[in-house]
Design a protein around this motif. Structure first.
Motif, mmCIF file in Angstrom:
data_model
loop_
_atom_site.group_PDB
_atom_site.id
_atom_site.type_symbol
_atom_site.label_atom_id
_atom_site.label_comp_id
_atom_site.label_asym_id
_atom_site.label_seq_id
_atom_site.Cartn_x
_atom_site.Cartn_y
_atom_site.Cartn_z
ATOM 1 N N CYS A 250 0.835 -1.138 0.168
ATOM 2 C CA CYS A 250 -0.011 0.048 0.086
ATOM 3 C C CYS A 250 0.906 1.341 -0.100
ATOM 4 C CB CYS A 250 -0.772 -0.126 0.914
ATOM 5 S SG CYS A 250 -2.081 -1.232 1.109
ATOM 6 N N VAL A 251 1.886 1.212 0.876
ATOM 7 C CA VAL A 251 3.129 2.280 0.775
ATOM 8 C C VAL A 251 3.488 2.514 -0.649
ATOM 9 C CG1 VAL A 251 5.088 3.399 1.719
ATOM 10 C CG2 VAL A 251 3.462 2.264 3.170
ATOM 11 N N LEU A 252 3.930 1.526 -1.474
ATOM 12 C CA LEU A 252 4.220 1.679 -2.697
ATOM 13 C C LEU A 252 3.239 2.031 -3.717
ATOM 14 C CD1 LEU A 252 6.160 -1.698 -2.899
ATOM 15 C CD2 LEU A 252 7.391 0.521 -2.924
ATOM 16 N N ALA A 253 2.140 1.659 -3.447
ATOM 17 C CA ALA A 253 0.996 2.178 -4.493
ATOM 18 C C ALA A 253 0.661 3.695 -4.295
ATOM 19 C CB ALA A 253 -0.095 1.339 -4.523
ATOM 20 N N GLN A 254 0.744 3.768 -2.957
ATOM 21 C CA GLN A 254 0.200 5.415 -2.431
ATOM 22 C C GLN A 254 1.493 6.451 -2.938
ATOM 23 O OE1 GLN A 254 -0.983 4.560 1.304
ATOM 24 N NE2 GLN A 254 -2.572 3.938 0.718
ATOM 25 N N GLU A 255 2.736 5.731 -2.737
ATOM 26 C CA GLU A 255 3.901 7.022 -2.823
ATOM 27 C C GLU A 255 4.221 7.265 -4.214
ATOM 28 O OE1 GLU A 255 5.656 8.551 -0.178
ATOM 29 O OE2 GLU A 255 4.053 8.092 0.878
ATOM 30 N N LEU A 256 4.082 6.105 -5.169
ATOM 31 C CA LEU A 256 4.534 6.048 -6.420
ATOM 32 C C LEU A 256 3.748 5.924 -7.511
ATOM 33 C CD1 LEU A 256 7.636 3.543 -6.088
ATOM 34 C CD2 LEU A 256 7.884 6.050 -6.180
ATOM 35 N N ASP A 257 3.600 6.396 -8.482
ATOM 36 C CA ASP A 257 2.717 6.525 -9.715
ATOM 37 C C ASP A 257 3.029 5.083 -10.094
ATOM 38 O OD1 ASP A 257 1.146 6.492 -11.833
ATOM 39 O OD2 ASP A 257 2.662 7.837 -13.105
ATOM 40 N N ALA A 258 2.505 4.144 -9.743
ATOM 41 C CA ALA A 258 2.981 2.483 -9.817
ATOM 42 C C ALA A 258 1.865 1.593 -9.860
ATOM 43 C CB ALA A 258 3.727 2.112 -8.834
ATOM 44 N N ARG A 259 1.678 0.677 -10.820
ATOM 45 C CA ARG A 259 0.939 -0.377 -10.836
ATOM 46 C C ARG A 259 1.707 -1.540 -10.030
ATOM 47 N NH1 ARG A 259 1.082 -1.780 -16.458
ATOM 48 N NH2 ARG A 259 2.921 -0.405 -16.327
ATOM 49 N N VAL A 260 1.061 -1.916 -8.983
ATOM 50 C CA VAL A 260 1.970 -2.842 -7.963
ATOM 51 C C VAL A 260 1.241 -4.198 -8.074
ATOM 52 C CG1 VAL A 260 2.751 -3.475 -5.650
ATOM 53 C CG2 VAL A 260 2.556 -1.062 -6.456
ATOM 54 N N VAL A 261 2.059 -5.227 -8.377
ATOM 55 C CA VAL A 261 1.617 -6.837 -8.285
ATOM 56 C C VAL A 261 1.913 -7.243 -7.029
ATOM 57 C CG1 VAL A 261 1.513 -8.662 -9.631
ATOM 58 C CG2 VAL A 261 1.768 -6.870 -10.727
ATOM 59 N N LEU B 239 -3.395 -12.550 1.058
ATOM 60 C CA LEU B 239 -3.726 -11.621 -0.163
ATOM 61 C C LEU B 239 -5.201 -11.125 0.165
ATOM 62 C CD1 LEU B 239 -1.807 -13.153 -3.048
ATOM 63 C CD2 LEU B 239 -1.544 -10.937 -2.352
ATOM 64 N N GLU B 240 -6.131 -11.926 0.564
ATOM 65 C CA GLU B 240 -7.505 -11.593 0.826
ATOM 66 C C GLU B 240 -7.481 -10.430 2.015
ATOM 67 O OE1 GLU B 240 -9.174 -15.372 1.911
ATOM 68 O OE2 GLU B 240 -9.207 -16.307 -0.012
ATOM 69 N N MET B 241 -6.593 -10.518 2.855
ATOM 70 C CA MET B 241 -6.630 -9.242 3.864
ATOM 71 C C MET B 241 -6.188 -7.967 3.296
ATOM 72 S SD MET B 241 -7.732 -11.466 6.295
ATOM 73 C CE MET B 241 -7.877 -10.473 7.666
ATOM 74 N N LEU B 242 -5.697 -8.042 2.177
ATOM 75 C CA LEU B 242 -5.389 -6.543 1.338
ATOM 76 C C LEU B 242 -6.614 -5.887 1.202
ATOM 77 C CD1 LEU B 242 -2.310 -6.985 -1.034
ATOM 78 C CD2 LEU B 242 -3.360 -4.972 -0.149
ATOM 79 N N ASP B 243 -7.726 -6.648 0.976
ATOM 80 C CA ASP B 243 -8.977 -6.067 0.539
ATOM 81 C C ASP B 243 -9.786 -5.543 1.745
ATOM 82 O OD1 ASP B 243 -10.032 -8.164 -2.197
ATOM 83 O OD2 ASP B 243 -8.979 -6.177 -2.071
ATOM 84 N N ASP B 244 -9.637 -5.796 2.877
ATOM 85 C CA ASP B 244 -10.568 -5.689 3.736
ATOM 86 C C ASP B 244 -10.638 -4.256 4.731
ATOM 87 O OD1 ASP B 244 -8.893 -6.334 5.940
ATOM 88 O OD2 ASP B 244 -10.034 -7.708 6.500
ATOM 89 N N GLY B 245 -9.608 -3.329 4.263
ATOM 90 C CA GLY B 245 -9.567 -2.201 4.892
ATOM 91 C C GLY B 245 -8.652 -2.284 6.078
ATOM 92 N N MET B 246 -7.730 -3.258 6.447
ATOM 93 C CA MET B 246 -6.950 -3.690 7.530
ATOM 94 C C MET B 246 -6.058 -2.438 7.670
ATOM 95 S SD MET B 246 -6.477 -7.452 8.592
ATOM 96 C CE MET B 246 -4.786 -6.656 9.155
ATOM 97 N N GLN B 247 -5.548 -2.152 6.264
ATOM 98 C CA GLN B 247 -4.504 -1.111 6.292
ATOM 99 C C GLN B 247 -4.764 0.182 6.650
ATOM 100 O OE1 GLN B 247 -1.774 -2.815 5.461
ATOM 101 N NE2 GLN B 247 -2.790 -4.681 4.850
ATOM 102 N N GLY B 248 -5.845 0.395 7.086
ATOM 103 C CA GLY B 248 -6.272 1.649 7.607
ATOM 104 C C GLY B 248 -6.500 2.634 6.559
ATOM 105 N N GLU B 249 -6.867 2.492 5.313
ATOM 106 C CA GLU B 249 -6.908 3.319 4.411
ATOM 107 C C GLU B 249 -7.479 2.767 3.303
ATOM 108 O OE1 GLU B 249 -3.470 5.765 3.636
ATOM 109 O OE2 GLU B 249 -2.711 4.536 5.152
#
Ligand SMILES: C[S@@+](CC[C@H](N)C(=O)[O-])C[C@H]1O[C@@H](n2cnc3c(N)ncnc32)[C@H](O)[C@@H]1O
Length: 251
Positions: A54-65, A74-84
């Motif tokens: 999430c930091v990479l996607a937010q800080e850079l103009d990037a498509r992150v795989v 990976l499923e947890m990446l979806d559920d808002g746990m990252q706080g934003e």
């Protein structure tokens, strides 16, 4: 429930599955020199629940795989746990880092925080190089000795658990040997272990044990983590994670 399933259940509720920090990912991004680049394509290997993704996607103009071999992380990446809100530029891929469906020179940068050890540092940096464009950036954090000499107990422990543990000088020499130009290094501060990784883990032990009826297996998982935490508390001056930044050198 088998041991892997227990480990996943213990770790998947947390923001991080290993030592790290948003500030340290941002520092690595600054050292990488990627901020001014546009339209970057980045792979985050062994991403876990995706704190650094999430930091990479937010800080850079990037498509992150975001790549991990455990779909449950990976499923947890979806559920808002990252706080934003998770940015739209993250694509998730369940794959093992030693068998990824990418083309040669697919990426401007490859990130891997606390994960490359799963196939070994040397094998990992060799395998990942082919996916980088010429001049592309490799950013990895990796277990590292912080001193030339260590107490025998911690030396014996890590030499058994992870024989590739070495000083930063040795790791940097390996990067040079395998076709990279080192461009940055820093040791992760202790807060990345204590506050960001171990504290949330410890706070989850009781709920974890309750979910599993305090089974012998669940208690063994908690005990092994407590042993690891005690070792870190005693020997943090001697080992930790080094964060390595390197550029793919010419053929
Ligand atoms: C210590 S965790 C670090 C996770 C995350 N990068 C972080 O710092 O919070 C290591 C991660 O590597 C993943 N992993 C282990 N072996 C892997 C493999 N062969 N291929 C892809 N991911 C793997 C695990 O599932 C886990 O998410």
């Amino acid at each position: 429930m088998d041991m892997l399933a227990l480990l996943v259940d213990l770790h998947k509720h947390n923001k991080r599955q290993g030592p790290g920090g948003d500030d340290e990912t941002q520092l690595a991004i600054r050292l990488s020199g990627l901020q001014s680049a546009q339209n970057l394509r980045i792979a985050d290997i062994g991403c876990g629940t995706g704190a650094q993704t999430c930091v990479l996607a937010q800080e850079l103009d990037a498509r992150v795989v975001a790549v991990d071999f455990l779909a449950e992380f990976l499923e947890m990446l979806d559920d808002g746990m990252q706080g934003e809100a998770v940015p739209g530029s993250i694509e998730k891929l369940v794959a093992s880092m030693d068998d990824m469906p990418f083309e040669p020179e697919d990426f401007d940068a490859i990130w891997s925080e606390g994960a490359i050890y799963n196939i070994g540092f040397e094998a990992g940096i060799r395998a990942l190089r082919r996916y980088l464009k010429p001049g592309g950036v490799l950013a990895v954090s990796e277990l590292t000795w912080f001193t030339a000499e260590r107490p025998a107990a911690i030396e014996a422990h890590w030499t058994k658990e992870y024989p590739e543990i070495a000083t930063a000088g040795t790791k940097i020499a390996l990067l040079e040997k395998h076709g990279y130009t080192p461009i940055g290094y820093f040791p992760l501060p202790e807060g990345c272990w204590r506050e960001n990784y171990y504290r949330p883990l410890e706070q989850g032990f009781d709920a974890f044990l309750a979910r599993h009826g305090s089974s012998a297996e669940a208690r063994a998982v908690v005990a092994s983590h407590r042993t690891e935490i005690a070792l870190y508390n005693e020997y943090a001056a001697y080992f930790g994670y080094g964060y390595y930044l390197a550029r793919k050198a010419g053929e």
